[in-house]
Design an enzyme around this catalytic site. Structure first.
Site, short mmCIF file in Angstrom:
data_model
loop_
_atom_site.label_atom_id
_atom_site.label_comp_id
_atom_site.label_asym_id
_atom_site.label_seq_id
_atom_site.Cartn_x
_atom_site.Cartn_y
_atom_site.Cartn_z
N HIS A 58 0.83 -1.19 0.00
CA HIS A 58 0.00 0.00 0.00
C HIS A 58 0.87 1.23 0.00
O HIS A 58 1.93 1.27 0.59
CB HIS A 58 -0.97 -0.01 1.17
CG HIS A 58 -2.21 -0.73 0.77
ND1 HIS A 58 -3.32 -0.10 0.31
CD2 HIS A 58 -2.46 -2.05 0.70
CE1 HIS A 58 -4.22 -1.01 -0.02
NE2 HIS A 58 -3.73 -2.19 0.21
N LYS A 106 -15.54 3.87 4.30
CA LYS A 106 -15.67 5.05 3.44
C LYS A 106 -17.12 5.21 2.97
O LYS A 106 -17.61 6.31 2.76
CB LYS A 106 -14.73 4.90 2.24
CG LYS A 106 -14.70 6.10 1.34
CD LYS A 106 -13.47 6.09 0.47
CE LYS A 106 -13.61 5.60 -0.89
NZ LYS A 106 -14.67 5.62 -1.73
#
Length: 879
Positions: free
Chosen positions: A138, A546
């Site tokens: 990431h 999210k």
């Protein structure tokens, strides 16, 4: 703990002094004085001195463009050194005492004291222990690899300085080395100039294995053996290695067009090459160590018969030449040379295991157990943990890519448009084709580039040596046909083994429907026969948070897991839950022990499979000692969760969580989706647009280049809010839900849930950690410098909400201040805040200046990138 902290503070202070000396030598007294002034003002501002806070702001606003970069670099490098000292001082990134064998022994003690457990139960649980850590590239690992190497060496120096018996000249040598390392770091660019490729990311993953895990895993297993022997008088069987590593680097193509079938093929070869290289080094050591002549008749025969003087060496030398041939063949393949494989090419783990294990058994039989249990045992355990592939690879792709490929095939064959069929028609077609003996793909058909890429990836999987691919993960999985589609594409590619195919459920709706989807799948006879009693399901943490806010998402994750566990138990299927969590709270990150014990009962029966991301890989596995600690934590937590599971939550707790979840989701979406000012505010108040310029990972920051928040990847979304210290994704909605439940007269119930339900207490604990890192005055300062006045009311509303949320959490946990029960995390955050605050102010200033510029200014951009990297180091869990 206080003693530990004063030792850490004195090391931090020493490293700071050495950095100061370096800055003075490089740039002169003036810059150092400026840095010192800013540091003192920041410290005083943190202590509540309003006058000094204003002075701090003025001083930083008045820096000339030439001064911005050195000041930003000074604070950024200081935070990297602080993190290194903290990692050394056995306080791991999440405030879990690191490198501490007591973790395992205290877990074993609790298990022994339990009246309901026999030693046999514990032994069975230890032997069936399975920890699979999936390393992902990431983009949150902001620190360059070259600097990481220097920081690792700084750690080694701190270790040496801790020896009380150092002679003066030895201490001076270590101090000189520290000065050199800090000077080297100062004169090295901390920001990557070029975005890494997926192959670069994979090499970074292999470097973690080589520099840390290769030593750390056998060391952890020795520790585990010792603790087991002390507690239960028993050691792990030689072939029981409860830890495995998998990687997404080079395999995760979801939204990343740079990861192609060719890249995956290359990374698989590279991984085998690195494994052969590392095992060759191990075997070299064993050639020199195993000089014994006494052995069993079986081993003598294996070594070549009675003429052989040193049978163990003979076997090691034969392995050495096999590894050398394998290495040169793989090197040729990596450079594109077509070459026939050597006849004894290493392809399977058994080829390594059998001769090594034969030596081990012979040494044991001949009374040389102490030799067998040395380097040879470590190598055997590496064969079981890493093996010929080194790390296995997961392939991940989005469900619509498979749908599009099949639609193209059915249109070409004149069968209609697969994409427009109903779910039941899709399933009927897929099961018919999966049961058919004839191929589906026409022979001379030329597919489109996108479809060809999907099919080529399946062919790479089919040709890979068995055991080198771990699973195929389908992101945005919504229906049973999403899973069957991948099975069909793999069948068409000629895949000779049943690869685990894991649907990833990641939005709120998908989590809520996960159990229905799996129930339907498991009711299909063909599917039940094919999976042979095993199923993997991946739970997405970041996208659900999210989508719905952290409180609603975490409850949906809990409920989905709970339902899946019960469904699979009823169906007699062994379920492995794969957790896709990040380092930050908004992406499911939590202290490992707390996170595992807060899952539904039974969730770890199939072992733990979890992603380890970005900078968390370095914090948890960057050094062998810290690796031992992290693995010990996981081991203790899994054994406790399986043997002493938390009680099923009461029905009324479920009802409270349903209400909490509904209110918090409504509030979160009310801001993020429905308030027209929200996206413009987000873009202005955070460095979101500028983050796209950072050459972090190989993945684009957006799924669709021109979309709003929903098209942003979860990582930049969280990363941006972490930078301006509002930390919004990690709390928005949660406090409003809690307040509503309190207003309904249920505060006592919340307090009871906090005391007696690990799931709920972990949620509250995570909120406290976020609140300790959030900062109202800094978030307000970003607004004043960067946001147009008409959007200020929205910023104020959000900050007022944050302040109210902090109060409600303190009321429920009955504390006067945050993190009261985890003083060392509070201490660690306080220590870093003094250095992070100036970077935040500088960042707001730099954003202000760079947004005023007509033309991009390279120096301003570089200084901005340094502040972004520095704040990331200060916040620790960035995305």
């Amino acid at each position: 703990m206080n003693e530990q902290y004063s030792a850490m503070r004195s090391n931090v202070s020493m490293l700071g002094t050495l950095l100061g000396d370096t800055i003075k030598e490089a740039l002169g007294e003036n810059i150092l004085d400026k840095v010192e002034t800013i540091r003192k003002l920041s410290k005083s501002s943190r202590a509540g001195n309003e006058k000094h806070r204003q002075e701090l702001l003025t001083t930083l606003q008045n820096l000339s463009n030439d001064e911005l970069l050195p000041v930003a670099r000074a604070f950024s490098q200081f935070l990297n050194l602080t993190n290194t000292a903290e990692q050394y001082h056995t306080i791991s990134p999440h405030g879990e005492a690191a490198s501490n064998p007591a973790q395992l022994s205290s877990a074993f003690k609790r298990l022994k004291e339990s009246k309901d457990l026999s030693e046999r139960d514990i032994r069975d649980a230890v032997e069936s222990l399975s920890i699979e850590l999936v390393l992902t590239a990431h983009p949150t690992e902001i620190t360059r690899r070259t600097l990481i190497h220097k920081l690792v060496e700084v750690n080694t120096c701190l270790k040496q300085l801790d020896h009380n018996d150092l002679a003066d000249y030895e201490r001076n040598q270590v101090m000189r080395r520290l000065r050199q390392l800090i000077a080297q770091s100062w004169h090295t660019d901390e920001i990557r100039k070029i975005r890494p490729t997926p192959v670069d990311e994979a090499k970074w993953g292999f470097a973690v294995v080589e520099n840390s895990l290769w030593e750390g895993v056998p060391a952890f297993l020795r520790e585990l053996d010792e603790q087991l022997e002390q507690a239960f008088g028993y050691r792990l069987p030689v072939d029981a290695v409860p830890v495995r590593f998998t990687s997404w680097m080079g395999g995760d193509r979801d939204g990343n067009p740079n990861v192609t079938a060719e890249v995956t093929r290359h990374v698989l070869l590279l991984s085998r090459w690195k494994a052969a290289d590392l095992f060759l080094r191990d075997i070299q050591v064993l050639v020199s160590e195993l000089s014994m002549s006494e052995c069993t008749p079986e081993l003598l025969e294996l070594a070549g018969g009675s003429e052989v003087q040193e049978p163990y060496r003979a076997i090691m030398k034969s392995l050495r030449s096999q590894l050398s041939c394998t290495l040169s063949y793989l090197e040729a393949r990596l450079t594109g040379e077509e070459r026939l494989p050597p006849k004894d090419l290493l392809i399977t783990n058994e080829q390594l295991w059998e001769p090594l294990h034969a030596c081990y058994q012979s040494l044991k039989t001949c009374g040389m157990g102490i030799i067998a249990d040395g380097s040879l045992l470590d190598t055997l355990r590496r064969v079981r943990c890493f093996g010929v592939p080194l790390v296995r690879i997961d392939v991940r792709q989005e469900s619509t890519r498979h749908t599009d490929a099949l639609a193209e095939i059915t249109r070409y064959l004149g069968l209609g448009d697969y994409e427009s069929w109903s779910e039941s028609d899709k399933q009927a077609f897929l099961i018919r084709e999966l049961s058919s003996k004839r191929p589906l793909l026409p022979r001379y058909w030329e597919p489109s580039a996108d479809t060809k890429e999907v099919l080529d990836t399946c062919r790479v999987i089919a040709k890979a040596p068995q055991g080198s691919i771990a699973a195929y993960v389908i992101s945005m999985a919504r229906t049973p046909s999403d899973v069957l589609a991948v099975q069909l594409l793999l069948k068409e590619a000629g895949c000779p083994f049943a690869l685990p195919v894991a649907p990833l459920f990641e939005t709120l709706d998908d989590l809520n429907n996960a159990d229905d989807v799996m129930t339907q799948l498991l009711s299909i006879d063909w599917y039940r026969g094919f999976i042979q009693g095993k199923q993997m399901v991946m739970i997405g943490y970041s996208d659900s948070a999210k989508d719905a806010g952290v409180m609603a998402a975490s409850w949906a994750q809990y409920r989905a897991q709970d339902a899946l566990i019960k469904t699979c138990e009823k169906a007699g299927i062994a379920l492995t839950l794969f957790h896709g969590r990040g380092g930050s709270i908004g992406r499911g990150g939590a202290p490992a022990h707390a996170a595992l014990l807060s899952q539904p009962p039974g969730s770890l029966k199939g072992g733990l499979r979890v992603t380890e991301q970005g900078e968390m890989i370095r914090f948890k596995y960057g050094l062998p000692d810290v690796t031992i600690s992290s693995l010990a934590l996981y081991t203790g937590a899994i054994l406790e969760a399986n043997l002493l599971p938390p009680p099923e939550p009461k029905q009324e707790w479920h009802e409270v969580m349903d209400e909490l979840s509904r209110v918090s989701c409504d509030m979160y979406r009310g801001y993020v989706r429905e308030n027209p000012d929200f996206v413009p505010y987000f873009r202005a108040a955070t460095p979101e647009l500028e983050l796209g310029k950072l050459p972090l990972g190989s993945r684009p920051a957006k799924r669709r280049p021109n979309g709003g928040v929903e098209s942003l990847r979860a990582i930049p979304w969280i990363f941006a809010w972490t930078q301006n210290r509002l930390m919004l994704p990690a709390w928005l909605g949660a406090g409003a839900g809690l307040q509503k439940v309190v207003d309904d007269g249920k505060q006592e119930q919340l307090e009871e849930m906090c005391r007696n339900w690990p799931f709920f207490s972990t949620r509250i604990g995570m909120l406290e950690m976020v609140f300790a890192k959030a900062d109202l005055w800094l978030a307000e300062y970003y607004d004043q410098r960067l946001v147009e006045e008409k959007l200020w009311p929205l910023g104020k509303q959000l900050r007022d909400q944050l302040a109210a949320d902090i109060n409600i959490v303190l009321a429920i946990s009955n504390d006067d201040h945050l993190m009261a029960d985890l003083p060392w995390i509070a201490e660690s955050i306080a220590l870093r805040n003094v250095y992070t605050d100036p970077l935040n102010v500088l960042q707001a200033e730099l954003l202000h200046r760079s947004r005023q510029q007509k033309q991009p200014d390279a120096d301003l951009e570089l200084a901005l990138m340094v502040t972004i990297a520095g704040v990331a180091a200060g916040m620790r869990n960035t995305g």
